[in-house]
Design a protein around this motif. Sequence first.
Motif, PDB file in Angstrom:
ATOM      1  N   HIS A 198     -10.352   0.551   4.948  1.00 50.90           N
ATOM      2  CA  HIS A 198      -9.204   1.421   4.671  1.00 50.90           C
ATOM      3  C   HIS A 198      -8.853   2.270   5.890  1.00 50.90           C
ATOM      4  O   HIS A 198      -7.692   2.623   6.094  1.00 50.90           O
ATOM      5  CB  HIS A 198      -9.502   2.309   3.466  1.00 50.90           C
ATOM      6  CG  HIS A 198      -9.499   1.561   2.165  1.00 50.90           C
ATOM      7  ND1 HIS A 198      -8.393   1.463   1.363  1.00 50.90           N
ATOM      8  CD2 HIS A 198     -10.469   0.833   1.557  1.00 50.90           C
ATOM      9  CE1 HIS A 198      -8.675   0.729   0.302  1.00 50.90           C
ATOM     10  NE2 HIS A 198      -9.931   0.334   0.392  1.00 50.90           N
ATOM     11  N   LEU A 213      -6.334  -1.999  -3.581  1.00 50.16           N
ATOM     12  CA  LEU A 213      -7.671  -1.777  -3.017  1.00 50.16           C
ATOM     13  C   LEU A 213      -8.335  -3.104  -2.669  1.00 50.16           C
ATOM     14  O   LEU A 213      -8.944  -3.246  -1.597  1.00 50.16           O
ATOM     15  CB  LEU A 213      -8.539  -1.009  -4.015  1.00 50.16           C
ATOM     16  CG  LEU A 213      -8.109   0.419  -4.357  1.00 50.16           C
ATOM     17  CD1 LEU A 213      -9.025   0.997  -5.434  1.00 50.16           C
ATOM     18  CD2 LEU A 213      -8.134   1.313  -3.122  1.00 50.16           C
ATOM     19  N   TRP A 267       0.841  -1.201   0.000  1.00 47.98           N
ATOM     20  CA  TRP A 267       0.000   0.000   0.000  1.00 47.98           C
ATOM     21  C   TRP A 267       0.875   1.249   0.000  1.00 47.98           C
ATOM     22  O   TRP A 267       0.567   2.227  -0.688  1.00 47.98           O
ATOM     23  CB  TRP A 267      -0.908  -0.005   1.230  1.00 47.98           C
ATOM     24  CG  TRP A 267      -1.796   1.195   1.317  1.00 47.98           C
ATOM     25  CD1 TRP A 267      -3.051   1.328   0.799  1.00 47.98           C
ATOM     26  CD2 TRP A 267      -1.500   2.447   1.955  1.00 47.98           C
ATOM     27  NE1 TRP A 267      -3.560   2.584   1.069  1.00 47.98           N
ATOM     28  CE2 TRP A 267      -2.622   3.289   1.779  1.00 47.98           C
ATOM     29  CE3 TRP A 267      -0.405   2.934   2.645  1.00 47.98           C
ATOM     30  CZ2 TRP A 267      -2.666   4.591   2.269  1.00 47.98           C
ATOM     31  CZ3 TRP A 267      -0.436   4.234   3.138  1.00 47.98           C
ATOM     32  CH2 TRP A 267      -1.560   5.050   2.948  1.00 47.98           C
ATOM     33  N   GLN A 288     -13.156   8.937  -0.163  1.00 50.04           N
ATOM     34  CA  GLN A 288     -12.748   7.711  -0.863  1.00 50.04           C
ATOM     35  C   GLN A 288     -11.870   8.008  -2.083  1.00 50.04           C
ATOM     36  O   GLN A 288     -11.942   7.310  -3.096  1.00 50.04           O
ATOM     37  CB  GLN A 288     -13.976   6.907  -1.291  1.00 50.04           C
ATOM     38  CG  GLN A 288     -14.826   6.429  -0.125  1.00 50.04           C
ATOM     39  CD  GLN A 288     -16.107   5.785  -0.619  1.00 50.04           C
ATOM     40  OE1 GLN A 288     -17.035   6.478  -1.024  1.00 50.04           O
ATOM     41  NE2 GLN A 288     -16.138   4.472  -0.605  1.00 50.04           N
ATOM     42  N   TYR A 300      -8.975   7.282  -2.446  1.00 54.18           N
ATOM     43  CA  TYR A 300      -8.117   6.124  -2.689  1.00 54.18           C
ATOM     44  C   TYR A 300      -8.688   5.242  -3.793  1.00 54.18           C
ATOM     45  O   TYR A 300      -7.951   4.535  -4.486  1.00 54.18           O
ATOM     46  CB  TYR A 300      -7.920   5.311  -1.399  1.00 54.18           C
ATOM     47  CG  TYR A 300      -9.174   5.050  -0.602  1.00 54.18           C
ATOM     48  CD1 TYR A 300     -10.028   3.995  -0.917  1.00 54.18           C
ATOM     49  CD2 TYR A 300      -9.511   5.869   0.470  1.00 54.18           C
ATOM     50  CE1 TYR A 300     -11.178   3.761  -0.183  1.00 54.18           C
ATOM     51  CE2 TYR A 300     -10.656   5.644   1.205  1.00 54.18           C
ATOM     52  CZ  TYR A 300     -11.495   4.593   0.879  1.00 54.18           C
ATOM     53  OH  TYR A 300     -12.631   4.356   1.601  1.00 54.18           O
ATOM     54  N   ARG A 301      -9.990   5.246  -4.004  1.00 54.98           N
ATOM     55  CA  ARG A 301     -10.584   4.468  -5.094  1.00 54.98           C
ATOM     56  C   ARG A 301     -10.062   4.920  -6.463  1.00 54.98           C
ATOM     57  O   ARG A 301      -9.934   4.127  -7.389  1.00 54.98           O
ATOM     58  CB  ARG A 301     -12.101   4.613  -5.076  1.00 54.98           C
ATOM     59  CG  ARG A 301     -12.826   3.754  -4.063  1.00 54.98           C
ATOM     60  CD  ARG A 301     -14.320   3.972  -4.219  1.00 54.98           C
ATOM     61  NE  ARG A 301     -15.104   2.979  -3.504  1.00 54.98           N
ATOM     62  CZ  ARG A 301     -16.424   2.930  -3.515  1.00 54.98           C
ATOM     63  NH1 ARG A 301     -17.096   3.829  -4.229  1.00 54.98           N
ATOM     64  NH2 ARG A 301     -17.068   2.003  -2.842  1.00 54.98           N
TER      65      ARG A 301
END
Length: 907
Positions: free
Chosen positions: A428, A402, A352, A391, A393-394
């Motif tokens: 997350h 993910l 990550w 979000q 990170y999506r």
Amino acid sequence: MASDPSRWWQPALESSPETALALERTAGQQQRFAEIDALAAKLLATGLAGRPVATVVIGRGRQTPDTAKVLALTQDEELFCAHAFGVQEQQRRGAWYLPEKLSVKAGAVNLPYLLRERPAHALTLAADDNARLTAVEGWDTVLLWALLVPLFETLLQPVRLRAAGEIFSRTDQQQFWTAIEERYRLLGIDEGALEAFRFGGTWHRLDRAGQQQARLGLLDTLAAADLEQLVARHRIQQLQGLMAGFAKKAKASTALARRVLTKELQPVISAYFGGDWLAVLDYLQAPPHPDEEIITALPEPRLYVGMAAQTAGMAAEIGIAEDEVQAMLAAFLGGGRTASPVEERAAALREWWTGFDHAHAVQSRGMPSLWGLVDQDLMSLSRTEQGFTPQLYRQRMPTDVLQLVGRLWETVTLQRHPGRIVSNPRPHQTMAEALGPAVEFWHGVGLTAWFMCEGPYSRTTLDRVDRYYSKALTALRAAGCPVDAAFFRELQAAEQLLGPEEDITTGQDTTVETPYGQLTITSSMSHGTRREGFERVRDLITRHRRAWAEQYLASYVKHRWRSELEDVARNHHRFVAAKGRPPTLAQFARFATTAANHWTGGDLGTLYTAIGEPTPSQQERPARLLTSDGYDFARLVYQELGGKPLDRDTWVHNPEETQRQWQLSRLATESLRYLQLQEALGQPPTAKQFGTQRLPWPWPGKEAEGWPVLQRALATLTRTSPPPATPHSPTNSPPPTDESGTRRLLPKGSNTAIRTESTAVRITATGAPVDVSAVLLARNGKVRSDHDLVFYNHPSHDGVSVVGDTVTADLNRVPDDVATIAVIISIDLEAQPTAVFDQHTQWQTGITQPSGAQLSFAPGPFSSGETVTIAMELYRHASEWKARAVGQGYDTGLAGLATDYGITIDT
């Protein structure tokens, strides 16, 4: 245990303290307490003489513990205390019962000092002097908890009982005062000391000054006593309780420590025997029990993690094939894999980090900010703050990362319901918590650079990030993974090279018709500032972040899981040492849930395996109700409840709708916890289990109307059956009125439950003009900032408003970090400079709520020149709110009150 006349203490069980001390002295046992008695007598004399005995240093933030320090000791006395009361010293003697977390009532030992120095406010200040210690580490804490607080509380109980007012029934008061008088008699204190205090005496005929003099008279009487004899009598009374407990549990002439040492007797052992059970047995002339085991040191934690890399060496060492070793390891770990769940998650964190680093390294102008790349913020559905992308990170993290995070952190255990492993709505976020201060710091620095350069504003500046993130940096140093100090010097230099500040503006042209033709009006509004030079700062941060990761990331991640698992192992060993048996699954969950959620997907059994302990029972894995992402589900709930994200116009011009949408958003996010509880319980939670009373309900009928609406919405979205309707909310008690339904009168010092709704406190005063204000207080009794004073020049703040003679508090809107709302009345000295609260100038308070609650409070006349009073307090109690009738006056004006509350007043 049958009476054993050969033991000196048997006759002492029912004897007076004087007789028991004589028996102790004859048996040659008194000398062992000489230093303890002398120490207690000295500190008691210090307090009674009007000097502070202890001080409390308040920790910064909720996660930083307060610390207590005992004063007025010589160096030799401190060395003695460190040996007698030191935590590690007592544990080496077997005192594993010492609490890890403790709130020390340091105010109890400072009450005599406060009664002499600040008589009008002594009890309030003493209450503020309590330390909310989150860890018991120093000898000062044990000394206070075990020896000093019980002594001072016993002697000053008359003062505290009188301060409580008539909140107890007449029968209870008679019993309390009978017990106090008997205790004073046994301690050898002059019976005249209680003349003004005792039940049915002259206390109620004394004015404020007279009551203060009575308290000082009690202190003088105590100070004139033989204090060494007094503390010895108090000690022997404590030890008589220990003797009785031992006699009750002793069989065949002795007893096991864990059967005798109740919660009440544990501080007695720590105070007078240094936590040493063998010293207790020597004092009682009893042999150790055959099954007694005195643990003087805990085993070192052993972790069964990281064995997958050692299979080849193990196979060669024991002479079998490596695949056989791998098969045995897979059977030990469970799940058919040779890598432990902890190793899997550690590897995922490193993977990550690669995606996280890349996202920051390629960030450039014209892109959205990276606020939202790490899931560490509160979930908000009604309005998104400028620059924040939920979000994110999506969009910016690799798909395989993910999916990996979603799989490894998809479940958790709830500490209060450890029997089942349930859905995790925010995997997350849990992953980021496992990674800890490293991501907090490096992500925070990257965001600071962005908002400094691209606007609209930044919470700190580049030259102050070392201070702004000091907590995270301290944790990194403690982990042996410090950030290079040169980085901060380079940041400071880079800030100097940024371009000048440029306003970020939005413009609008409006055309209007005039008698002279069309007129175009151009308006612009500034929304912050930006500065040229982001890419230069970004590259600087990237260079240092990558250097840090190359040197430390692997060892840092290992430190994260190892430190958390070792803490669990130590707590397990400590529990066994204190209780003589391993913890149940529920007891284990109290100290192991966080580590399990971070490193084993909430599986406590896997965590047991990792620390090398057998699992007492298996957790269930119920069918998951939350089959989609938590954010997506919360948005569906929000829409089902009628929520609509706010546009800027509504947010600016319609505060009522803004508040309603915020309340719906809060319920939607809380619905995720509802589903977790439903999975854990096997049925929908009740209102009490869910905690409905602490939540906002934007319906006319409040909770009674909104709770069924929320339940039906969740049943619809999860395709489950809604729970049967109940006619009344189980958490809402009826509004406080008397039997006739009229306004209820509160006596001074009393409290009563109120509903979590809008609450109006109105002041009616006669004799002089007054100003009404409110103060919002945190749990430490202080304001969070000067904005927490709400008055005519600052009439509204965090759900509390002041209009004329009325304070209105919307308890649903009050932030969680506000524990108390104090309603203040002050005389308008500009209008009437010589006025004070007395028999001519008085006030009364009325409280009303929409549900029908009606309360009133009218104190008696003040008599000490008070110009400011605390009328009422609305305060949190567990998940509820209560109202307290205070009536405390200040003869030092607003300055005195401001000092107590931590408010800065400009003169």
